[in-house]
Design an enzyme around this catalytic site. Structure first.
Site, PDB file in Angstrom:
ATOM      1  N   ASN A  10       0.857  -1.186   0.000  1.00 11.87           N
ATOM      2  CA  ASN A  10       0.000   0.000   0.000  1.00 11.87           C
ATOM      3  C   ASN A  10       0.893   1.237   0.000  1.00 11.87           C
ATOM      4  O   ASN A  10       1.495   1.567   1.025  1.00 11.87           O
ATOM      5  CB  ASN A  10      -0.901  -0.031   1.241  1.00 11.87           C
ATOM      6  CG  ASN A  10      -1.779   1.199   1.340  1.00 11.87           C
ATOM      7  OD1 ASN A  10      -1.810   2.028   0.428  1.00 11.87           O
ATOM      8  ND2 ASN A  10      -2.488   1.331   2.452  1.00 11.87           N
ATOM      9  N   LYS A  12       0.042   4.219  -0.216  1.00 14.02           N
ATOM     10  CA  LYS A  12      -0.647   5.353   0.410  1.00 14.02           C
ATOM     11  C   LYS A  12      -0.511   6.604  -0.473  1.00 14.02           C
ATOM     12  O   LYS A  12      -0.518   6.494  -1.695  1.00 14.02           O
ATOM     13  CB  LYS A  12      -0.132   5.558   1.836  1.00 14.02           C
ATOM     14  CG  LYS A  12      -0.236   4.250   2.658  1.00 14.02           C
ATOM     15  CD  LYS A  12      -0.067   4.410   4.119  1.00 14.02           C
ATOM     16  CE  LYS A  12      -0.218   3.055   4.806  1.00 14.02           C
ATOM     17  NZ  LYS A  12      -0.137   3.102   6.248  1.00 14.02           N
ATOM     18  N   HIS A  96      -9.396   0.971   5.099  1.00 11.14           N
ATOM     19  CA  HIS A  96      -8.113   1.187   5.774  1.00 11.14           C
ATOM     20  C   HIS A  96      -8.325   2.081   7.001  1.00 11.14           C
ATOM     21  O   HIS A  96      -9.150   2.996   6.981  1.00 11.14           O
ATOM     22  CB  HIS A  96      -7.105   1.827   4.812  1.00 11.14           C
ATOM     23  CG  HIS A  96      -5.721   1.801   5.369  1.00 11.14           C
ATOM     24  ND1 HIS A  96      -5.292   2.718   6.297  1.00 11.14           N
ATOM     25  CD2 HIS A  96      -4.694   0.936   5.177  1.00 11.14           C
ATOM     26  CE1 HIS A  96      -4.039   2.421   6.640  1.00 11.14           C
ATOM     27  NE2 HIS A  96      -3.664   1.354   5.974  1.00 11.14           N
ATOM     28  N   GLU A  98      -6.730   4.462   8.178  1.00 13.49           N
ATOM     29  CA  GLU A  98      -6.551   5.902   7.979  1.00 13.49           C
ATOM     30  C   GLU A  98      -7.842   6.535   7.468  1.00 13.49           C
ATOM     31  O   GLU A  98      -8.191   7.656   7.849  1.00 13.49           O
ATOM     32  CB  GLU A  98      -5.370   6.140   7.020  1.00 13.49           C
ATOM     33  CG  GLU A  98      -4.042   5.883   7.722  1.00 13.49           C
ATOM     34  CD  GLU A  98      -2.930   5.339   6.842  1.00 13.49           C
ATOM     35  OE1 GLU A  98      -3.044   5.415   5.611  1.00 13.49           O
ATOM     36  OE2 GLU A  98      -1.950   4.827   7.412  1.00 13.49           O
ATOM     37  N   GLU A 166      -4.975  -5.129  10.671  1.00 12.18           N
ATOM     38  CA  GLU A 166      -3.957  -4.099  10.841  1.00 12.18           C
ATOM     39  C   GLU A 166      -4.211  -3.330  12.137  1.00 12.18           C
ATOM     40  O   GLU A 166      -5.003  -2.380  12.160  1.00 12.18           O
ATOM     41  CB  GLU A 166      -4.006  -3.112   9.675  1.00 12.18           C
ATOM     42  CG  GLU A 166      -3.796  -3.742   8.328  1.00 12.18           C
ATOM     43  CD  GLU A 166      -3.316  -2.716   7.309  1.00 12.18           C
ATOM     44  OE1 GLU A 166      -2.211  -2.892   6.811  1.00 12.18           O
ATOM     45  OE2 GLU A 166      -4.022  -1.742   7.059  1.00 12.18           O
ATOM     46  N   GLY A 172       2.692   2.270  10.793  1.00 12.66           N
ATOM     47  CA  GLY A 172       3.611   3.398  10.630  1.00 12.66           C
ATOM     48  C   GLY A 172       4.343   3.796  11.891  1.00 12.66           C
ATOM     49  O   GLY A 172       4.952   4.868  11.944  1.00 12.66           O
ATOM     50  N   SER A 212       3.819  -2.054  10.306  1.00  9.06           N
ATOM     51  CA  SER A 212       5.268  -2.046  10.532  1.00  9.06           C
ATOM     52  C   SER A 212       5.956  -3.348  10.119  1.00  9.06           C
ATOM     53  O   SER A 212       6.953  -3.751  10.732  1.00  9.06           O
ATOM     54  CB  SER A 212       5.586  -1.685  11.990  1.00  9.06           C
ATOM     55  OG  SER A 212       5.164  -0.363  12.265  1.00  9.06           O
TER      56      SER A 212
HETATM   57  O1  G3H Z   1      -1.760  -0.621   4.621  1.00  4.74           O
HETATM   58  C1  G3H Z   1      -0.697  -0.751   5.234  1.00  4.74           C
HETATM   59  C2  G3H Z   1      -0.602  -0.472   6.639  1.00  4.74           C
HETATM   60  O2  G3H Z   1      -1.203   0.731   6.958  1.00  4.74           O
HETATM   61  C3  G3H Z   1       0.755  -0.669   7.218  1.00  4.74           C
HETATM   62  O3  G3H Z   1       1.569   0.450   7.084  1.00  4.74           O
HETATM   63  O4  G3H Z   1       3.669  -0.895   7.012  1.00  4.74           O
HETATM   64  O5  G3H Z   1       3.731   1.599   7.104  1.00  4.74           O
HETATM   65  O6  G3H Z   1       3.017   0.269   9.098  1.00  4.74           O
HETATM   66  P1  G3H Z   1       3.088   0.374   7.612  1.00  4.74           P
END
Ligand code: G3H
Length: 249
Positions: A10, A12, A96, A98, A166, A172, A212
């Site tokens: 992803n 983002k 997601h 977010e 997640e 993150g 993460s």
């Molecule tokens: O969609 C992915 C997740 O939000 C994980 O993000 O690997 O940066 O923690 P991250």
């Protein structure tokens, strides 16, 4: 039924045309296990979807990061499931954390979106997960069960759904869930599917972990019985995404 390992990247709200091309070049040159072993799906921002789809190796696929809840029309700024299908985009990420947190997407809204996307022929990566406060108050399973139920209430066929667990506190932050923490929730989610949807769906639905994940921690997580892959954020923008794909074997 064997569940094929799934690795999603992803991206983002990141990237320029040049950066996106560089990531795709790295992926295209990577030696990874065959498509029989691992399914790889990368999710660029909407504006780069066709560019990435056009340049990306044919054994990897592309996902949008969201789509509108029903048929398109007078919804300024939205992108419909029909448009994604029209562009030949096979996957979409829905729910997601977010979007749930920043754009107030409710469980019910996410359930409606999943159902509509599936009805149009898209495959869905449906995201669920608890906040730190919810984990510390002991309500992790209640939260993820309610999020999953809101989806289960709206769909009858889970063949094209990948469930992404997640934990919000791991996204993150660099604070990855321990393999035991991930396995515990994935196992409970599979039990929930068994009891509330059906044994076949529980056995065949891939439950992937996100939060993460990186090249150093993916192997141990991948070794957990109910961890069927990953949804990777930050590390999917880096060459170590290839190591995460390789953790399928
Ligand atoms: O969609 C992915 C997740 O939000 C994980 O993000 O690997 O940066 O923690 P991250």
């Amino acid at each position: 039924m064997a569940r094929k390992f799934f690795v999603g990247g992803n991206w983002k709200c990141n990237g320029t045309t040049e950066e996106v091309k560089k990531i795709v070049t790295t992926l295209n040159e990577a030696e990874v296990p065959s498509h029989d072993v691992v399914e790889v799906v990368v999710s660029p921002p909407f504006v780069f979807l066709t560019l990435v789809k056009g340049l990306l190796r044919s054994d990897f696929h592309v996902a949008a990061q969201n789509c509108w809840v029903r048929k398109g029309g007078a919804f300024t700024g939205e992108v419909s499931a029909e448009m994604l299908v029209n562009l030949g985009i096979p996957w979409v990420i829905i729910g997601h954390s977010e979007r749930r947190a920043l754009l107030n997407e409710s469980n019910e809204f996410v359930g409606d979106k999943v159902a509509y996307a599936l009805s149009q022929g898209l495959k869905v990566i449906a995201c669920i997960g608890e906040t730190l406060e919810q984990r510390e108050s002991g309500s992790t399973m209640a939260v993820v069960a309610a999020q999953t139920k809101a989806i289960a209430d709206k769909i009858t066929n889970w063949d094209n759904v990948v469930l992404a667990y997640e934990p919000v506190w791991a996204i993150g932050t660099g604070k990855v869930a321990t393999p035991a923490q991930a396995q515990e929730v994935h196992c409970e989610l599979r039990k929930w599917l068994n009891e509330n949807v059906g044994a076949d769906v529980a056995a065949s639905t891939r439950i992937i972990y996100g939060g993460s994940v990186n090249g150093a921690n993916c192997q141990e997580l991948a070794g957990q019985a109910d961890v069927d892959g990953f949804l990777v954020g930050g590390a999917s923008l880096k060459p170590e995404f290839v190591d995460i794909i390789k953790s399928a074997t």
